[in-house]
Design a protein around this motif. Structure first.
Motif, mmCIF file in Angstrom:
data_model
loop_
_atom_site.group_PDB
_atom_site.id
_atom_site.type_symbol
_atom_site.label_atom_id
_atom_site.label_comp_id
_atom_site.label_asym_id
_atom_site.label_seq_id
_atom_site.Cartn_x
_atom_site.Cartn_y
_atom_site.Cartn_z
ATOM 1 N N GLY A 7 0.669 -1.111 0.111
ATOM 2 C CA GLY A 7 0.018 0.132 -0.174
ATOM 3 C C GLY A 7 0.718 1.348 0.027
ATOM 4 N N SER A 8 1.894 1.266 0.783
ATOM 5 C CA SER A 8 2.780 2.392 0.695
ATOM 6 C C SER A 8 3.747 2.623 -0.406
ATOM 7 C CB SER A 8 3.831 2.140 1.970
ATOM 8 O OG SER A 8 3.332 1.988 3.145
ATOM 9 N N PHE A 9 3.840 1.534 -1.146
ATOM 10 C CA PHE A 9 4.662 1.639 -2.421
ATOM 11 C C PHE A 9 3.415 2.095 -3.417
ATOM 12 C CE2 PHE A 9 6.524 -0.753 -6.307
ATOM 13 C CZ PHE A 9 7.363 0.323 -6.345
ATOM 14 N N LEU A 10 2.142 1.693 -3.390
ATOM 15 C CA LEU A 10 1.317 2.115 -4.328
ATOM 16 C C LEU A 10 0.923 3.927 -4.066
ATOM 17 C CD1 LEU A 10 -1.315 -0.419 -4.220
ATOM 18 C CD2 LEU A 10 -0.134 -0.091 -6.025
ATOM 19 N N LYS A 11 1.086 4.048 -2.847
ATOM 20 C CA LYS A 11 0.790 5.649 -2.563
ATOM 21 C C LYS A 11 2.044 6.224 -3.030
ATOM 22 C CE LYS A 11 0.017 8.604 1.384
ATOM 23 N NZ LYS A 11 -0.207 8.685 2.834
ATOM 24 N N GLU A 12 3.174 5.724 -2.816
ATOM 25 C CA GLU A 12 4.543 6.466 -3.474
ATOM 26 C C GLU A 12 4.567 6.686 -4.852
ATOM 27 O OE1 GLU A 12 9.170 4.909 -3.866
ATOM 28 O OE2 GLU A 12 8.329 4.585 -2.169
ATOM 29 N N LEU A 13 4.043 5.433 -5.557
ATOM 30 C CA LEU A 13 4.001 5.462 -7.234
ATOM 31 C C LEU A 13 3.022 6.620 -7.565
ATOM 32 C CD1 LEU A 13 4.203 1.789 -7.770
ATOM 33 C CD2 LEU A 13 5.920 3.436 -8.169
ATOM 34 N N ARG A 14 1.857 6.579 -6.831
ATOM 35 C CA ARG A 14 0.841 7.525 -7.166
ATOM 36 C C ARG A 14 1.332 8.798 -7.093
ATOM 37 N NH1 ARG A 14 -2.278 10.595 -4.174
ATOM 38 N NH2 ARG A 14 -2.062 9.262 -2.311
ATOM 39 N N GLU A 22 -8.528 10.225 -6.121
ATOM 40 C CA GLU A 22 -9.717 10.500 -6.876
ATOM 41 C C GLU A 22 -9.284 10.390 -8.387
ATOM 42 O OE1 GLU A 22 -13.418 10.171 -7.195
ATOM 43 O OE2 GLU A 22 -12.457 10.393 -5.369
ATOM 44 N N GLN A 23 -7.874 11.182 -8.686
ATOM 45 C CA GLN A 23 -7.681 10.968 -10.209
ATOM 46 C C GLN A 23 -7.173 9.473 -10.650
ATOM 47 O OE1 GLN A 23 -4.701 14.190 -9.685
ATOM 48 N NE2 GLN A 23 -5.820 15.559 -10.786
ATOM 49 N N PHE A 24 -6.317 9.054 -9.625
ATOM 50 C CA PHE A 24 -5.931 7.757 -9.965
ATOM 51 C C PHE A 24 -7.018 6.698 -10.193
ATOM 52 C CE2 PHE A 24 -3.907 3.453 -8.716
ATOM 53 C CZ PHE A 24 -3.270 3.394 -9.967
ATOM 54 N N SER A 25 -8.017 6.829 -8.992
ATOM 55 C CA SER A 25 -9.239 6.025 -9.018
ATOM 56 C C SER A 25 -10.055 6.059 -10.341
ATOM 57 C CB SER A 25 -10.176 6.401 -7.914
ATOM 58 O OG SER A 25 -10.865 7.491 -8.026
ATOM 59 N N GLU A 26 -10.117 7.083 -10.982
ATOM 60 C CA GLU A 26 -10.739 7.458 -12.463
ATOM 61 C C GLU A 26 -10.092 6.629 -13.273
ATOM 62 O OE1 GLU A 26 -11.393 11.682 -13.244
ATOM 63 O OE2 GLU A 26 -12.552 11.710 -11.316
ATOM 64 N N ILE A 27 -8.577 6.609 -13.312
ATOM 65 C CA ILE A 27 -7.866 5.979 -14.235
ATOM 66 C C ILE A 27 -8.194 4.630 -14.236
ATOM 67 C CG2 ILE A 27 -5.290 5.433 -15.214
ATOM 68 C CD1 ILE A 27 -4.946 8.440 -14.218
ATOM 69 N N MET A 28 -8.044 3.971 -13.039
ATOM 70 C CA MET A 28 -8.240 2.366 -12.736
ATOM 71 C C MET A 28 -9.584 2.067 -12.836
ATOM 72 S SD MET A 28 -5.243 1.135 -12.589
ATOM 73 C CE MET A 28 -4.351 2.136 -13.713
ATOM 74 N N ASN A 29 -10.618 3.088 -12.851
ATOM 75 C CA ASN A 29 -12.013 2.810 -12.946
ATOM 76 C C ASN A 29 -12.574 2.205 -11.818
ATOM 77 O OD1 ASN A 29 -14.460 2.889 -14.290
ATOM 78 N ND2 ASN A 29 -14.423 1.166 -15.336
ATOM 79 N N VAL A 30 -11.981 2.772 -10.862
ATOM 80 C CA VAL A 30 -12.506 2.270 -9.264
ATOM 81 C C VAL A 30 -13.033 3.457 -8.506
ATOM 82 C CG1 VAL A 30 -11.234 0.234 -9.478
ATOM 83 C CG2 VAL A 30 -9.914 2.258 -8.153
ATOM 84 N N SER A 31 -13.504 2.993 -7.355
ATOM 85 C CA SER A 31 -14.112 4.500 -6.430
ATOM 86 C C SER A 31 -12.550 4.967 -5.573
ATOM 87 C CB SER A 31 -14.716 4.109 -5.590
ATOM 88 O OG SER A 31 -14.333 3.295 -4.592
ATOM 89 N N ASP A 48 -5.857 -8.643 -12.222
ATOM 90 C CA ASP A 48 -5.895 -7.787 -13.315
ATOM 91 C C ASP A 48 -5.712 -6.500 -13.221
ATOM 92 O OD1 ASP A 48 -8.687 -7.894 -12.050
ATOM 93 O OD2 ASP A 48 -9.541 -7.469 -13.832
ATOM 94 N N ILE A 49 -6.078 -5.845 -12.113
ATOM 95 C CA ILE A 49 -5.894 -4.358 -11.786
ATOM 96 C C ILE A 49 -4.599 -4.116 -11.395
ATOM 97 C CG2 ILE A 49 -6.657 -2.522 -10.458
ATOM 98 C CD1 ILE A 49 -9.345 -3.644 -10.218
ATOM 99 N N ILE A 53 -1.957 -1.592 -13.121
ATOM 100 C CA ILE A 53 -1.330 -0.718 -12.268
ATOM 101 C C ILE A 53 0.171 -0.698 -12.728
ATOM 102 C CG2 ILE A 53 -0.471 0.054 -10.086
ATOM 103 C CD1 ILE A 53 -3.381 -0.948 -8.948
ATOM 104 N N SER A 54 0.792 -1.911 -12.750
ATOM 105 C CA SER A 54 2.038 -2.206 -13.047
ATOM 106 C C SER A 54 2.355 -1.272 -14.260
ATOM 107 C CB SER A 54 2.597 -3.548 -13.063
ATOM 108 O OG SER A 54 2.077 -4.215 -13.959
ATOM 109 N N GLU A 55 1.649 -1.802 -15.393
ATOM 110 C CA GLU A 55 1.765 -1.241 -16.659
ATOM 111 C C GLU A 55 1.733 0.465 -16.605
ATOM 112 O OE1 GLU A 55 -1.092 -3.126 -19.233
ATOM 113 O OE2 GLU A 55 0.089 -4.845 -19.380
ATOM 114 N N TYR A 56 0.938 1.086 -15.731
ATOM 115 C CA TYR A 56 0.489 2.330 -15.714
ATOM 116 C C TYR A 56 2.004 3.176 -15.172
ATOM 117 C CZ TYR A 56 -1.388 6.981 -14.834
ATOM 118 O OH TYR A 56 -1.678 8.242 -14.590
#
Length: 175
Positions: A7-14, A22-31, A48-49, A53-56
């Motif tokens: 989770g921390s790594f995902l936050k760091e990447l974002r 919110e912007q990232f959620s729109e890109i990934m089509n999640v809330s 699959d998500i 994420i890894s590709e993005y």
């Protein structure tokens, strides 16, 4: 696998991309709430998500799962295998949802039939009373089935079925 680290790594990447949740959620089509849960480690994205994420973020899936950057690269075969596994997982979910959808409609229709019979006073008379009881039973049965399908119990049932059928097929081949 450490979900908080991931989770921390995902936050760091974002944040490296300069995105809000919110912007990232729109890109990934999640809330936005889903992204928040990923970043706090209270929930993990589906496979699959994770691939998306890894590709993005242009990081390897292995890095996401480890929660840190690594110097090695995931080979193409491994990535294809993971994508196939994600497709299979999604196909399984779709099959389960179709079954659940059918069970729900059967339950709704039988409950409506019960309500009609009950409302017209026919539920207490002869054969229509038996039909009303049957409809009521079917609707409750479908409700119970839906609860089983939406919980982890169905996976345990499927695992037991596979073990039983697997053992029967093995016995049949040895004879």
């Amino acid at each position: 696998m450490n979900q908080q680290k991931i989770g921390s790594f995902l936050k760091e990447l974002r944040k490296e991309k300069g995105l809000t949740q919110e912007q990232f959620s729109e890109i990934m089509n999640v809330s936005g709430r889903t992204v928040s849960r990923w970043e706090t480690g209270s929930n993990m994205p589906d496979l699959d998500i994770l691939v998306m994420i890894s590709e993005y973020y242009n990081v390897e899936l292995k890095e996401l799962l480890n929660g840190e950057r690594e110097s090695g690269k995931m080979d193409k075969d491994m990535k294809e295998t993971v994508l196939k596994a994600a497709d299979y997982s999604n196909d399984e979910k779709m099959r389960m949802m179709k079954k659940l959808h059918i069970f729900a409609w059967i339950g709704v229709i039988s409950f409506v039939a019960f309500l009609i019979l009950e409302g017209t006073g026919l539920a207490d008379k002869g054969i229509t009373g038996n039909i009303a009881d049957f409809c009521e039973g079917v609707s409750f049965g479908m409700l119970i089935t839906a609860v089983i399908y939406t919980s982890n119990i169905i996976y345990k049932i499927n695992a037991v079925k596979k073990r039983i059928y697997g053992q029967n097929h093995t016995i049949g081949r040895d004879e």
